[in-house]
Structure formats: structure tokens, C-alpha cells
Design a protein around this motif. Structure first.
Motif, PDB file in Angstrom:
ATOM      1  N   TYR A 143       0.792  -1.233   0.000  1.00 21.17           N
ATOM      2  CA  TYR A 143       0.000   0.000   0.000  1.00 21.17           C
ATOM      3  C   TYR A 143       0.821   1.279   0.000  1.00 21.17           C
ATOM      4  CZ  TYR A 143      -3.453  -3.525   0.970  1.00 21.17           C
ATOM      5  OH  TYR A 143      -4.219  -4.653   0.888  1.00 21.17           O
ATOM      6  N   TRP A 144       2.101   1.186   0.169  1.00 21.44           N
ATOM      7  CA  TRP A 144       2.934   2.395   0.001  1.00 21.44           C
ATOM      8  C   TRP A 144       3.678   2.306  -1.326  1.00 21.44           C
ATOM      9  CZ3 TRP A 144       7.148   5.240  -0.993  1.00 21.44           C
ATOM     10  CH2 TRP A 144       7.164   6.559  -0.523  1.00 21.44           C
ATOM     11  N   TYR A 145       4.302   1.140  -1.559  1.00 22.04           N
ATOM     12  CA  TYR A 145       5.080   0.983  -2.797  1.00 22.04           C
ATOM     13  C   TYR A 145       4.235   0.393  -3.937  1.00 22.04           C
ATOM     14  CZ  TYR A 145       9.404   1.866  -0.196  1.00 22.04           C
ATOM     15  OH  TYR A 145      10.403   2.441   0.544  1.00 22.04           O
ATOM     16  N   TYR A 146       3.035  -0.071  -3.611  1.00 22.93           N
ATOM     17  CA  TYR A 146       2.125  -0.644  -4.596  1.00 22.93           C
ATOM     18  C   TYR A 146       2.726  -1.854  -5.316  1.00 22.93           C
ATOM     19  CZ  TYR A 146       0.223   4.035  -3.839  1.00 22.93           C
ATOM     20  OH  TYR A 146      -0.243   5.181  -3.272  1.00 22.93           O
ATOM     21  N   ASP A 147       3.539  -2.621  -4.631  1.00 25.64           N
ATOM     22  CA  ASP A 147       4.082  -3.844  -5.224  1.00 25.64           C
ATOM     23  C   ASP A 147       2.966  -4.866  -5.407  1.00 25.64           C
ATOM     24  OD1 ASP A 147       6.693  -3.078  -5.474  1.00 25.64           O
ATOM     25  OD2 ASP A 147       7.302  -3.844  -3.517  1.00 25.64           O
ATOM     26  N   SER A 148       3.092  -5.670  -6.426  1.00 26.35           N
ATOM     27  CA  SER A 148       2.084  -6.703  -6.643  1.00 26.35           C
ATOM     28  C   SER A 148       2.242  -7.794  -5.582  1.00 26.35           C
ATOM     29  CB  SER A 148       2.248  -7.319  -8.034  1.00 26.35           C
ATOM     30  OG  SER A 148       3.457  -8.038  -8.084  1.00 26.35           O
ATOM     31  N   VAL A 149       1.154  -8.508  -5.356  1.00 23.87           N
ATOM     32  CA  VAL A 149       1.184  -9.606  -4.380  1.00 23.87           C
ATOM     33  C   VAL A 149       2.230 -10.650  -4.813  1.00 23.87           C
ATOM     34  CG1 VAL A 149      -0.164 -11.529  -3.440  1.00 23.87           C
ATOM     35  CG2 VAL A 149      -1.194  -9.258  -3.627  1.00 23.87           C
ATOM     36  N   LYS A 150       2.303 -10.852  -6.108  1.00 20.49           N
ATOM     37  CA  LYS A 150       3.240 -11.831  -6.640  1.00 20.49           C
ATOM     38  C   LYS A 150       4.680 -11.422  -6.314  1.00 20.49           C
ATOM     39  CE  LYS A 150       4.417 -14.140 -10.955  1.00 20.49           C
ATOM     40  NZ  LYS A 150       4.224 -14.177 -12.388  1.00 20.49           N
ATOM     41  N   SER A 151       4.984 -10.173  -6.535  1.00 24.95           N
ATOM     42  CA  SER A 151       6.374  -9.749  -6.309  1.00 24.95           C
ATOM     43  C   SER A 151       6.703  -9.737  -4.806  1.00 24.95           C
ATOM     44  CB  SER A 151       6.645  -8.408  -6.987  1.00 24.95           C
ATOM     45  OG  SER A 151       6.734  -7.375  -6.091  1.00 24.95           O
ATOM     46  N   GLN A 157       9.706 -14.751   0.039  1.00 21.16           N
ATOM     47  CA  GLN A 157       9.794 -16.208  -0.049  1.00 21.16           C
ATOM     48  C   GLN A 157       8.591 -16.901   0.597  1.00 21.16           C
ATOM     49  OE1 GLN A 157      13.649 -17.320   1.478  1.00 21.16           O
ATOM     50  NE2 GLN A 157      14.688 -15.865   0.163  1.00 21.16           N
ATOM     51  N   MET A 158       7.422 -16.502   0.187  1.00 16.07           N
ATOM     52  CA  MET A 158       6.206 -17.171   0.677  1.00 16.07           C
ATOM     53  C   MET A 158       5.177 -17.246  -0.448  1.00 16.07           C
ATOM     54  SD  MET A 158       4.539 -14.219   3.125  1.00 16.07           S
ATOM     55  CE  MET A 158       5.816 -14.258   4.330  1.00 16.07           C
ATOM     56  N   LYS A 159       4.124 -18.006  -0.210  1.00 14.57           N
ATOM     57  CA  LYS A 159       3.119 -18.166  -1.242  1.00 14.57           C
ATOM     58  C   LYS A 159       2.261 -16.904  -1.342  1.00 14.57           C
ATOM     59  CE  LYS A 159       2.757 -23.149  -1.085  1.00 14.57           C
ATOM     60  NZ  LYS A 159       1.955 -24.297  -0.741  1.00 14.57           N
ATOM     61  N   GLU A 160       1.735 -16.687  -2.567  1.00 16.73           N
ATOM     62  CA  GLU A 160       0.898 -15.505  -2.777  1.00 16.73           C
ATOM     63  C   GLU A 160      -0.326 -15.516  -1.859  1.00 16.73           C
ATOM     64  OE1 GLU A 160       0.024 -14.484  -6.897  1.00 16.73           O
ATOM     65  OE2 GLU A 160       1.876 -15.494  -7.490  1.00 16.73           O
ATOM     66  N   GLU A 161      -0.875 -16.722  -1.628  1.00 18.28           N
ATOM     67  CA  GLU A 161      -2.063 -16.827  -0.769  1.00 18.28           C
ATOM     68  C   GLU A 161      -1.734 -16.337   0.642  1.00 18.28           C
ATOM     69  OE1 GLU A 161      -0.844 -19.361  -2.585  1.00 18.28           O
ATOM     70  OE2 GLU A 161      -2.324 -19.314  -4.182  1.00 18.28           O
ATOM     71  N   LYS A 162      -0.542 -16.649   1.078  1.00 19.53           N
ATOM     72  CA  LYS A 162      -0.120 -16.243   2.429  1.00 19.53           C
ATOM     73  C   LYS A 162      -0.026 -14.708   2.505  1.00 19.53           C
ATOM     74  CE  LYS A 162       1.867 -16.751   6.533  1.00 19.53           C
ATOM     75  NZ  LYS A 162       1.037 -17.046   7.695  1.00 19.53           N
ATOM     76  N   VAL A 163       0.561 -14.114   1.453  1.00 19.97           N
ATOM     77  CA  VAL A 163       0.666 -12.649   1.418  1.00 19.97           C
ATOM     78  C   VAL A 163      -0.725 -12.032   1.443  1.00 19.97           C
ATOM     79  CG1 VAL A 163       1.388 -10.660   0.010  1.00 19.97           C
ATOM     80  CG2 VAL A 163       2.890 -12.645   0.223  1.00 19.97           C
ATOM     81  N   SER A 164      -1.614 -12.567   0.607  1.00 21.21           N
ATOM     82  CA  SER A 164      -2.984 -12.024   0.554  1.00 21.21           C
ATOM     83  C   SER A 164      -3.668 -12.161   1.903  1.00 21.21           C
ATOM     84  CB  SER A 164      -3.815 -12.771  -0.496  1.00 21.21           C
ATOM     85  OG  SER A 164      -3.254 -12.545  -1.753  1.00 21.21           O
ATOM     86  N   SER A 165      -3.416 -13.262   2.569  1.00 18.29           N
ATOM     87  CA  SER A 165      -4.036 -13.479   3.869  1.00 18.29           C
ATOM     88  C   SER A 165      -3.507 -12.478   4.902  1.00 18.29           C
ATOM     89  CB  SER A 165      -3.763 -14.916   4.305  1.00 18.29           C
ATOM     90  OG  SER A 165      -3.962 -15.049   5.674  1.00 18.29           O
ATOM     91  N   ILE A 166      -2.196 -12.247   4.875  1.00 17.18           N
ATOM     92  CA  ILE A 166      -1.611 -11.268   5.807  1.00 17.18           C
ATOM     93  C   ILE A 166      -2.172  -9.875   5.536  1.00 17.18           C
ATOM     94  CG2 ILE A 166       0.550 -10.040   6.355  1.00 17.18           C
ATOM     95  CD1 ILE A 166       1.994 -12.761   6.032  1.00 17.18           C
ATOM     96  N   LEU A 167      -2.278  -9.538   4.262  1.00 21.67           N
ATOM     97  CA  LEU A 167      -2.816  -8.213   3.906  1.00 21.67           C
ATOM     98  C   LEU A 167      -4.260  -8.077   4.368  1.00 21.67           C
ATOM     99  CD1 LEU A 167      -1.326  -7.835   0.301  1.00 21.67           C
ATOM    100  CD2 LEU A 167      -0.752  -6.456   2.306  1.00 21.67           C
TER     101      LEU A 167
END
Lengths: 185, 412
Positions: A143-151, A157-167
Motif C-alpha cells: 500500500y505504500w510501494y504498490y508492489d504486486s502480491v506476486k512480487s 519467499q512465501m506463497k501468494e495466498e499467504k501474502v494475501s491473507s496477511i494483507l
């Protein structure tokens, strides 16, 4: 070259200042601009404009935190450019992240309310400081750097689903926090 | 609340958080460096990952050369650059501040120092302790420098550090001080000291602004950061960076032989500059601004007073030069003429309160034939004057010549 040495070059009005800035922060700046504009050539131009802005601001300013200083400049110039471009159609990461943030607000239509954005920014800083560092950094990367979930997933070094869940969880917590602080959202 | 407001607010979060966010992924690369270590060991070279500051320690097992590469990217974010520094020697610079010199200076400035800190926290009823034992910093970057004449002295209340006074020798050899109230980062320093009880920490800087402390167990504390990391690579970083002059402990802080107790003067007696962060319009660049309010007891001196005095020489420097340990440089006769031509065109007006863009200063120093001096501190479109007796009020300069003069000095 370290940051204070780069700043010293700006103070001396040496053109090497820009060269050294590009070497050290070029990748970060380009990535940030492209996250907003989703157009490499526009992003490149924005980054070049940012170097010129830094050149004009220093020595008037002495940034304490050069990476944040230049990131803010790149971000602001890129957002200004976005207003004039048709990038909306291309759905850049900036707009995608904005969509996600709607979780934290109930409505976009509250013109009668005025907010002290600076105060709200401080509150969000406090909120983030109290989060686990991994969650905090992922939130800011999105939300500051607007990086994609994938990047983000790749960098951390984690799965995209994990990132989305944390967000998702962090957005919910932020909403709750702001409500507790008296913001009717 | 509108989502754009929320986005703007997120845009306003602390710079330190922003930097941290883009450097945190380097922590994850620790494991990659460790793989390199295992590989390199086979070849009699030991390559060790310094996870704490995300760098590589390259040690030639023959002992002929050794070098440390410390990446500042963890600290500053986003950069694929490493600062290569040698750890063989520390270059000591400047004249060591002596114990008697420090005590005498702190005694003479104690009310100013404590007054400023008390004002920051509104703690006029507290008893302050100014430590007379301080610590310097090894400064990493290109080479290991140690300025012996720039030393930090903690200011504490109830056993907690709430500010640090930096005493340094200025270009004219006189001592000066600078106060850092540190805000939330005081907690990091206190925690680091408390965690190590009476055991000393060694302090150093990675780059000018990033203060780091290491304990005997090689745990690294980034004082203005979030991370503290234990190193287990078998390298004694404490020993590497510890010197006689850069160590400090909780015991030092609480040793009654090591501090001056001071009760601040009542608020209205304090002569000071009150600085607080403010923000200009959100979502625009240059958001950092300072609001400075000049309090009472300022010197009644202006530019005319300076120019009417008999001037023996004119010098100049930037505040950055001073921070970096530099000194004033004397103007040539030709440069003096240019400086005076700008000054004679100044359209000055006293000002009480004002907003100012945060930034460095250009200083012009006038040495008078009677041995006294005055310094003009140029701050964008404003300036104030310092003499040995104190500080003048702020002046706004309305002709634009102050900007021209600043740029002229920047080009010298």
C-alpha cells in the motif's frame, strides 16, 4: 557510495550526484514508478524527473533518510502523471491496491467530513509500529510501494495466498484500530 | 472516510517505516549468504554472511587482508549496493575531547540543554541527569573513521535516556552541542542498554545517520530501526568495532560519578528554539517542514550591526560540512566582495513565527578585528545570527538575494 556522500555531491552541485543516485536507487525508483504507471517508458521519464527534482531540492533540503526522500518524490510525480494518463484502463498495481483498501472504509462519499491527513498518517504509523515486522513490511510494500502480491511473495519467499491473507488480516486490524481511535469509517 | 484519504494518510507514514519495508526482504536472503559460506569454506576462504546488516564478511584465512562489506541496503532500502570497508585500521580524527573540557562545558550549558529537552517533553518538574561519560562512534563507509571530537552524552530521567547531547569541536575550535531527543528511538537505546545490564555496548555508524550498537555476544541493535539480530558466524564484531572511546553501559549511565543532576529553570526563562515537525499539503512532495518559534531573550542584533563592524575576514561553510567534521573556509578577497554585494542588497524583516522547509544551512562567518565574531545562518529565505553571546531573532529576506548568496556559496 553511501547516502551522505551522495547528498554531499548534490550540495557540491556535482552532476555525479544524479549518476550515483541512479546507481543506488535506480531499480527501486523504476519499480515504484512502474507499479503506479504500469508503463516502462512513462516510469523511466518519471524517474528522470525525480532526479531533477532531487537536484533542485538539495541543498535547500538535507534529507535525513534519502531512500524515503527519493521514494516520496518518485511516488508523487508518478501519481501526478497517472492523473494525465489513461493508465486506469491498464489497471496498474496502484489502483488494485486502492481497491483492496476499500475494505477499511465504508464509503467513498463523505465530502462533508474533513480529515487531518497528517494526524491520520501518524496514527497509521503507530498502528504499523505495533504490528509484527513481517506484516508491517508486507502492508507497506503493497500500500505504500504498490508492489504486486506476486512480487511481494517472491521477495519474502512465501506463497501468494499467504501474502494475501496477511494483507487481509492487517487491513481488518487497521479498520478496527481506526474505529477505536474515533474515525467513523 | 474516503479511500483516497486513507491512501494519502498511508503516504504520510514515517520515513523509517518506508525504508524498512523495502529493505526487509534482504533479511530473507540471509540463508542465501549462508549457502555461499559453506561453499567458500572449501576453498580456504571464509565468506560469512552478516545477517544483521545484511552484508558479507570476507575473511582471507591467510590473515593478509581482510575486509568487511556491509550492505546498507537493509538499512536504507532498495539498493543493490554494498559499502566495502576495511576493518584493519580505524582512522582517528580530530582532537580528543578531554574529561575536564567536557565537564566544564556541560556545566556551563546544563540549563540550556536541560531546558530544551524539558520543553520538548514538557517535563519542567523532573530532575535530569546529563551523563559526563559519553561515547563516540566508529563511522563505517569507505574507511573506518573515528572522529574523537564528536561525542554523545545521554540525558536521562529516572534512569531512562530521553535525549542525547552531541558535543563537537567546531571549525573555530570552540565546543558546541546539538541535542537529539530521539522520540520513540530512545526506547531502542534504553532496551539495548537494559538488556545488557552492566555490560558495555560498542557504538558505530553505518553511514552518517544509522546508529548501530553491538554487544559482547555479537547481538546487533539498530538504534533507529526495528531489528536486532544475533550473529553466530564466529566473528567477534564487538571486538572488531570496540575502541576505548565508543563504549557505554547501563552501569555508566547510573554511576553517580558520571552525571550532573539538573533541575530545569522555569519554562518562561528558557531561551530556545522550539522545533516541531509539521507537514505541508498532503500528497505533495517535500512534506517535511519545520515550525520554529523563537522564544524570548534573543539578541537584539541585525545584519547592519555586523556590516558596520570592522571585519577582518569572512568565512563560509555548510551545516553539512560541520556535521561531516569539516570547518569554515576563508573567502578570497574577490569572494568577499561578491558576498558583500549580496548582503548589501538584503531586504530583511524580523519575523516571529514561521514555517520553514526542512533543510541544511549555509553559514557565513564574520571575524571582527576586535577578536569577536558573528555567524549568519542562511535558511532558505530566512536567516538568523549567532554570536558568542547568543542568537538573534529570525529575519525574513524579501529580495531574493539570500537565495542567490546560498547558490553562490554552493558553487564555491
Amino acid at each position: 557510495m553511501n547516502d551522505n556522500e551522495i547528498i554531499a555531491l548534490y550540495w557540491k552541485r556535482s552532476e555525479n550526484a544524479i549518476k550515483e543516485t541512479e546507481i543506488k536507487y535506480g531499480k527501486l525508483c523504476t519499480r515504484l514508478a512502474n507499479n503506479i504507471l504500469n508503463n516502462p517508458s512513462d516510469a523511466e521519464e518519471c524517474v528522470s524527473d525525480s532526479y531533477l527534482t532531487v537536484w533542485n531540492l538539495i541543498p535547500e533540503e538535507r534529507p535525513q533518510n534519502f531512500s524515503a526522500f527519493i521514494s516520496r518524490i518518485v511516488k508523487n510525480l508518478s501519481l501526478k502523471r497517472l492523473e494525465y494518463s489513461t493508465a486506469k484502463k491498464r489497471k496498474p498495481e496502484f489502483l488494485a491496491s486502492l481497491d483492496e483498501l476499500r475494505d477499511c472504509v465504508s464509503s467513498d462519499d463523505s465530502p462533508e467530513e474533513s480529515f487531518d491527513v497528517s494526524l491520520l498518517g501518524n496514527l497509521i504509523s503507530v498502528f504499523l509500529e505495533n504490528q509484527d515486522s513481517l506484516h508491517r513490511n508486507i502492508f507497506l510494500r503493497r500500500y505504500w510501494y504498490y508492489d504486486s502480491v506476486k512480487s511481494i511473495a517472491s521477495d519474502f519467499q512465501m506463497k501468494e495466498e499467504k501474502v494475501s491473507s496477511i494483507l487481509f488480516k492487517t487491513r481488518k486490524k487497521l479498520k478496527k484500530f481506526l474505529e477505536k481511535e474515533g474515525y467513523s469509517i | 472516510m474516503n479511500v483516497n484519504v486513507l491512501n494519502d494518510a498511508i503516504n504520510m507514514v514515517d520515513d523509517d517505516l518506508i525504508s524498512e519495508a523495502y529493505s526487509a526482504d534482504y533479511l530473507k536472503k540471509k540463508t542465501e549468504y549462508k549457502k555461499i559460506l559453506a561453499f567458500a569454506a572449501v576453498f580456504a576462504f571464509v565468506t560469512v554472511a552478516v545477517s544483521a546488516i545484511c552484508g558479507k564478511y570476507i575473511y582471507n584465512s591467510l590473515g593478509v587482508e581482510k575486509a568487511t562489506e556491509i550492505s546498507t541496503s537493509l538499512l536504507f532500502g532498495g539498493a543493490d549496493i554494498t559499502e566495502k570497508v576495511t576493518d584493519e585500521n580505524i582512522t582517528y580524527e580530530g582532537t580528543l575531547l578531554t574529561e575536564s573540557e567536557i565537564k566544564e562545558y556541560l556545566e556551563s550549558k546544563k540549563y540550556d540543554i536541560v531546558g530544551a529537552v524539558a520543553a520538548e517533553y514538557d517535563m519542567f518538574d523532573s530532575v535530569f541527569r546529563i551523563s559526563t561519560k559519553g561515547y563516540g562512534h566508529v563511522s563505517l563507509g569507505g574507511e573506518n573513521r573515528f572522529p574523537l571530537d564528536v561525542i554523545d552524552f545521554p540525558v536521562s530521567v529516572d534512569g531512562k535516556i530521553i535525549a542525547v547531547v552531541t558535543i563537537f569541536r567546531s571549525g573555530d575550535e570552540s565546543l558546541r552541542y546539538d541535542i537529539s531527543t530521539r522520540g520513540k528511538f530512545s526506547k531502542n537505546l534504553n532496551n539495548a542498554l537494559e538488556e545488557n545490564d552492566n555490560s558495555e555496548l560498542a557504538f558505530f555508524y553505518v553511514d552518517l545517520f544509522t546508529e548501530v550498537a553491538v554487544n559482547r555476544e555479537n547481538k546487533i541493535y539498530i538504534i533507529k530501526g526495528k531489528e536486532s539480530v544475533s550473529l553466530d558466524e564466529g566473528i567477534d564484531y564487538y571486538k572488531l568495532f570496540k575502541t576505548e572511546y565508543n563504549v557505554f553501559s547501563l552501569k555508566d549511565l547510573n554511576d553517580e560519578n558520571n552525571y550532573i543532576s539538573v533541575v530545569p529553570l522555569p519554562e518562561e526563562k528558557v531561551t530556545r528554539l522550539v522545533m516541531s515537525e509539521a507537514y505541508s499539503e498532503p500528497s505533495t512532495q517535500s512534506q517535511n517542514a519545520m515550525v520554529m518559534t523563537f522564544k524570548n531573550d534573543m539578541l537584539d542584533v541585525d545584519l547592519t550591526d555586523i556590516l558596520e563592524n570592522e571585519i577582518s575576514s569572512v568565512e563560509w561553510c555548510s551545516s553539512y560540512d560541520i556535521l561531516a567534521g569539516g570547518s569554515y573556509r576563508e573567502c578570497t578577497e574577490k569572494q568577499e566582495k561578491v558576498v558583500f554585494s549580496y548582503l548589501s542588497e538584503f531586504d530583511s524583516k524580523k519575523t516571529e513565527n514561521y514555517d520553514m522547509v526542512f533543510g541544511g544551512t549555509w553559514n557565513v562567518k564574520f571575524n571582527f578585528t576586535d577578536g569577536t565574531w558573528a555567524i549568519l545562518i542562511l535558511l532558505g529565505e530566512r536567516y538568523y545570527i549567532e554570536t558568542a553571546e547568543g542568537t538573534s531573532r529570525m529575519f525574513a529576506e524579501n529580495s531574493g538575494n539570500i537565495i542567490s548568496l546560498s547558490y553562490y556559496l554552493a558553487e564555491l
